[in-house]
Design an enzyme around this catalytic site. Structure first.
Site, PDB file in Angstrom:
ATOM      1  N   SER A   1       0.868  -1.193   0.000  1.00  0.00           N
ATOM      2  CA  SER A   1       0.000   0.000   0.000  1.00  0.00           C
ATOM      3  C   SER A   1       0.895   1.230   0.000  1.00  0.00           C
ATOM      4  CB  SER A   1      -0.872   0.012   1.257  1.00  0.00           C
ATOM      5  OG  SER A   1      -1.507   1.272   1.398  1.00  0.00           O
TER       6      SER A   1
ATOM      7  N   TYR B   1      -1.151  -0.574  10.307  1.00  0.00           N
ATOM      8  CA  TYR B   1      -1.386  -1.074   8.943  1.00  0.00           C
ATOM      9  C   TYR B   1      -0.249  -0.632   8.021  1.00  0.00           C
ATOM     10  CZ  TYR B   1      -3.558  -1.238   4.270  1.00  0.00           C
ATOM     11  OH  TYR B   1      -3.811  -1.462   2.937  1.00  0.00           O
TER      12      TYR B   1
END
Ligand code: NAP
Length: 247
Positions: free
Chosen positions: A142, A156
């Site tokens: 990501s 995350y």
């Protein structure tokens, strides 16, 4: 192609789009899912409707026994040619000083340990060192890995930073054994993941912060994933490829 591609979390979002695109490329697809059997069956039906081959296999990548089962089912389906480590989770928006040990353990177990264990099983099957015929691994990272996601979910972001490092290391470890390993770093993509983080409209709300002024689609990410899975990318390994509208 005619070899098997495993897509973890292939039932929805980027995984679904990737499963459909991989089937178009000629892969027989193993659609992994955590709990949404109906969504996984729907992906299988869509692939079969286009004369492709697919099976759905329940696999929570946070559970090693599920991963072993997933690969066993894939073995029965044909020769493994590709693994897409797509399954991943976010959590509620929180600062680090609010995060529980349980939250952190789940984040790292699913996003990091799950991907590494799936890669382990793939390497055992693909590596020429083990008598395999080579293959491709694509990891879903990501852009959070580069932004750090302060005030949102630093945990995350850190899990995706680990995926970037793992991608580079594994690529160098197994390149000479016929396995290419790359990662995609999506930006803001319109999927259910934002709702699972507690804010369904998050991607649209932040669209203005993207240089291209819009969110991306799951298909736009899948296009890049399947390019890396294709022979077009035959000299590409250890690469981390942003699909983020410039974010
Ligand atoms: P999504 O729409 O929330 O879909 C998640 C998929 O993963 C579903 O198929 C789900 O299965 C499965 N899944 C969830 N937890 C799992 C687990 N523990 N084990 C196995 N499968 C699990 O997610 P997405 O937005 O497509 O994201 C896919 C990947 O791209 C993730 O790694 C995510 O971090 C990354 N990514 C997404 C974005 C974005 O903006 N969307 C941006 C950057 C990176 P069920 O259907 O059974 O629940």
């Amino acid at each position: 192609m005619n070899s098997v591609a495993i897509v973890t979390g292939g039932s929805r979002g980027i995984g679904r789009a990737t499963a459909l695109a991989a089937a178009k490329l000629g892969y027989k697809v193993v659609v992994g899912y955590a709990s949404n059997e109906a969504a996984a069956d729907d992906v299988v039906a869509a692939i079969e409707a286009s004369n492709g081959k697919a099976i759905a296999v329940k696999c929570d990548v946070g559970v090693e026994a599920d991963i072993l089962h997933l690969f066993k089912e894939a073995d029965g389906f044909g020769r493994l040619g590709a693994l897409v480590n797509n399954a991943g989770v976010v959590d509620r928006t929180a600062r680090v000083d609010e995060m529980s040990a349980e939250r952190l353990a789940r984040m790292m177990t699913v996003n990091v340990v799950g991907s590494i264990l799936c890669a382990r099983e793939a390497v055992k099957r693909m590596s020429r060192k083990h008598g395999g015929a080579g293959g491709v691994i694509v990891n879903l990272s990501s852009v959070a890995a580069t932004l750090g996601s302060p005030g949102l979910y630093v945990d995350y972001a850190a899990s995706k930073g680990a995926i970037d490092t793992f991608t580079v290391g594994l690529a160098r470890e197994v390149s000479a054994e016929g396995i290419r390993v790359n990662a995609i770093r999506p930006g803001l993509i319109d999927t259910d993941i934002h709702a699972s983080g507690g804010e369904p409209g998050r991607a649209q709300r932040l669209a203005h912060s993207v240089p291209m002024q819009r969110v991306g689609t799951a298909e736009e990410v899948a296009n890049a994933v399947v390019w890396l899975m294709s022979d077009e990318a035959s000299y590409v390994t250890g690469t981390i490829f942003d699909v983020s509208g410039g974010r």
